[in-house]
Design an enzyme around this catalytic site. Sequence first.
Site, PDB file in Angstrom:
ATOM      1  N   GLU A 278      14.758  13.815  46.532  1.00 40.47           N
ATOM      2  CA  GLU A 278      14.195  15.170  46.507  1.00 40.47           C
ATOM      3  C   GLU A 278      14.296  15.701  45.069  1.00 40.47           C
ATOM      4  OE1 GLU A 278      15.225  17.992  49.822  1.00 40.47           O
ATOM      5  OE2 GLU A 278      16.701  16.425  50.214  1.00 40.47           O
ATOM      6  N   ARG A 498      27.259   5.794  52.547  1.00 36.39           N
ATOM      7  CA  ARG A 498      27.017   6.533  51.314  1.00 36.39           C
ATOM      8  C   ARG A 498      28.190   6.325  50.356  1.00 36.39           C
ATOM      9  NH1 ARG A 498      26.236  12.647  52.128  1.00 36.39           N
ATOM     10  NH2 ARG A 498      26.458  12.610  49.869  1.00 36.39           N
ATOM     11  N   LYS A 508      24.676  18.083  46.509  1.00 34.94           N
ATOM     12  CA  LYS A 508      23.792  18.737  45.543  1.00 34.94           C
ATOM     13  C   LYS A 508      24.005  20.247  45.555  1.00 34.94           C
ATOM     14  CE  LYS A 508      19.844  15.733  44.696  1.00 34.94           C
ATOM     15  NZ  LYS A 508      18.388  15.600  44.846  1.00 34.94           N
TER      16      LYS A 508
END
Length: 794
Positions: A278, A498, A508
Amino acid sequence: MVVKDENSDKTLELFVKIGLDERTARNTIANNKVTANLTAVIHEAALTEGCDRTIGNLLYTVATKYPANALVHRPDLLEYVVSSKIKTPAQLEAAFLFLSNIASEDFKRSEFEEACGVGVEVSVEEIAHTVNEIFEENKAVIIERRYRTNVGELLGSVRKRHPWADPKIAKQLVDVKMFELLGERTAADDEKPSKKKEKKEKPAKVEKKAVVDDIPAQPSEEELNPFSIFPAPEDNVKVHTEVFFSNGSVLRCCNTREMLDKHLKLTGGRVFTRFPPEPNGYLHIGHAKAMFVDFGLAKERGGCCYLRYDDTNPEAEKKEYINHIEEIVKWMGWEPFKITYTSDYFQDLYELAVELIRRGHAYVDHQTPEEIKEYREKKMNSPWRERPIAESLKLFDDMKRGLIEEGKATLRMKQDMQSDNFNMYDLIAYRIKFTPHPHAGDKWCIYPSYDYAHCIVDSLENITHSLCTLEFETRRASYYWLLHALDLYQPYVWEYSRLNVTNTVMSKRKLNYIVTNKYVDGWDDPRLMTLAGLRRRGVTSTAINAFVRGIGITRSDCSMIRLDRLEYHIREELNKTAPRVLVVLHPLKVVITNLESGSVMDLDAKKWPDAQADDTSAFYKVPFSNVVYIERSDFRMKDSKDYYGLALGKSVLLRYAFPIKCTDVILADDNETVLEIRAEYDPSKKSKPKGVLHWVAEPSPGADPLKVEVRLFDKLFNSENPAELDNWLADLNPDSKVVVPAAYAVPSLRDAAVGDTFQFERLGYFTVDKDSTAEKLVFNRTVTLKDTYGKGGK
């Protein structure tokens, strides 16, 4: 997911009936996926009234390990289990392998039975005979190692000769044989031998058959090639996953042969992956793992990887982030096959949404976010869920034309509001936002959601392997449901753990907060685990990729990777590439009284520890004069036995130069602060002091050495996992950045350029920062020389 008490009690009772102990049964119920699978297996096996524990354990293994691509054959396997024709874990594993290879195709029962050892009986006598043979072959080493012998290796040898033998009997016979050969276990057998002792008593070479517990394990195929776990594109007709509906039906998602053939014709049978960030912030080290997986798989298979911007939220996206992502991907060493945007497909996505409504799989909803949340918690359908298709089509068109206010309508997928998977609760496909889009402009006022767009764009781009982190695993059902509902090609989805690194935050949202509120100095602050920050700190992309590859791409999701593991790979890289130089951070003046004032000697210093004397490029010149500077911490007024620095009356060696002996100390008025040291040097170098110090000298009489600024960076947070803390900002390390404004460096550093990296001897690895000017160089500490990870094991 909270399960209703009544249902939970019934499920617990069912699991206990097949022999699971209550604790295991409760733990199983906490996992919705395993619960659904085990319940389905018990019903398929017609054992709802219970069975013995041996069969129950096999059923549990079927529920957790059965290959998803061969679900059509699961009832056949369960027949063999219930009838005890397959009765050991080894037989069951062989069955999984056989069925995984044939997938949904028909198979001959005779071949299956032969592969799984059905009907093969291995007597106790046969097992005992084999155990005796193995003990004879390894007798010398077993006697040498005693009870430190790796019994697992011995049992493995038994399994190789009798794969269908009862493992419990084999273990009992091995234990009896160990006792016969060695007698009672002693206290010495339980002691951990010291490394020194091991070295001294290391036995002579043993034949290959010897079984000992310290033989280094050969790297597995997965360690040699982490991408070997992924199937080939032509195998993508196998069942991807099962979607369990609240009405008891099961959707088994897979491509038809015709659909796959069409896909393979378009791709030429090559692997196609995508890296889909993103553009709402700077990429961090977790994205480095995603790049390694996505680009790495495509590269290893000779395929292609898209860089696709997942730009469905116009409010959070910036051109700055888009530019950064493209640039940092290339810096990491990856070359995209093509750069695309989800917004490139907005028209296709809209048309498919219309088709989804026409097929009765979507509806326009008017619930507020609060009402949607409440209805999901109660598993209740929206009051607009059953509105006529024509009405939803008209309202969706009104949404597109900007005739409905923002927040007054959404398009929702008609999935399963009573499902055990909350990601099937009629997810939003489109919402209204009167916000221009950074890439698509002002053409649209409705924007697709991630859950709607990403699987469709994967399909439109003919992605073969859609790879993501484990938090998306529960979205797999929605992913395949939507592609199935639209009759679109279905990529192979696989989730991996992850990357979580200690002493930092990776969210983020949190990163954006500390950047915008100036807790750090921008997205490329060297204390951050952003890739821009790591690069500015002097970390190479090679070191980051080596770190990521070393971690692997497994599905274990509970690991927090220690920061010193990353630092190990950084040191490994910089040790080979960073030339050595002399820099003093906190200078203490030393006047050499027996060297003439104004006299300057040019000495040779090594750029590399293994520099050859005849290689002039491996050396640089350092001036040596009667005024030199050492680290203030390298001097003490009082000497001690374990101290190797300089003290009054003591000698040290100045690296690449001469031994010096402290003869006098000049103190300040407080009689404590050392202002200056007087020393004599030994031009003959006959004295051999133990201590070796780094130093910098005046390059010419009365001229200060080259002054540089040095920034010492440390962990940004004190706790290993600050994200878990309620007040995570209070955990920020106040000493994470210490600025040394006036360090002294050798003259050869004067021409260093931004990005150049050096090892400051005895201090660490440093890189030239972008804040450097013609008047003053600025160095960032990349990492210290200390290596706790390498010492503790990799």
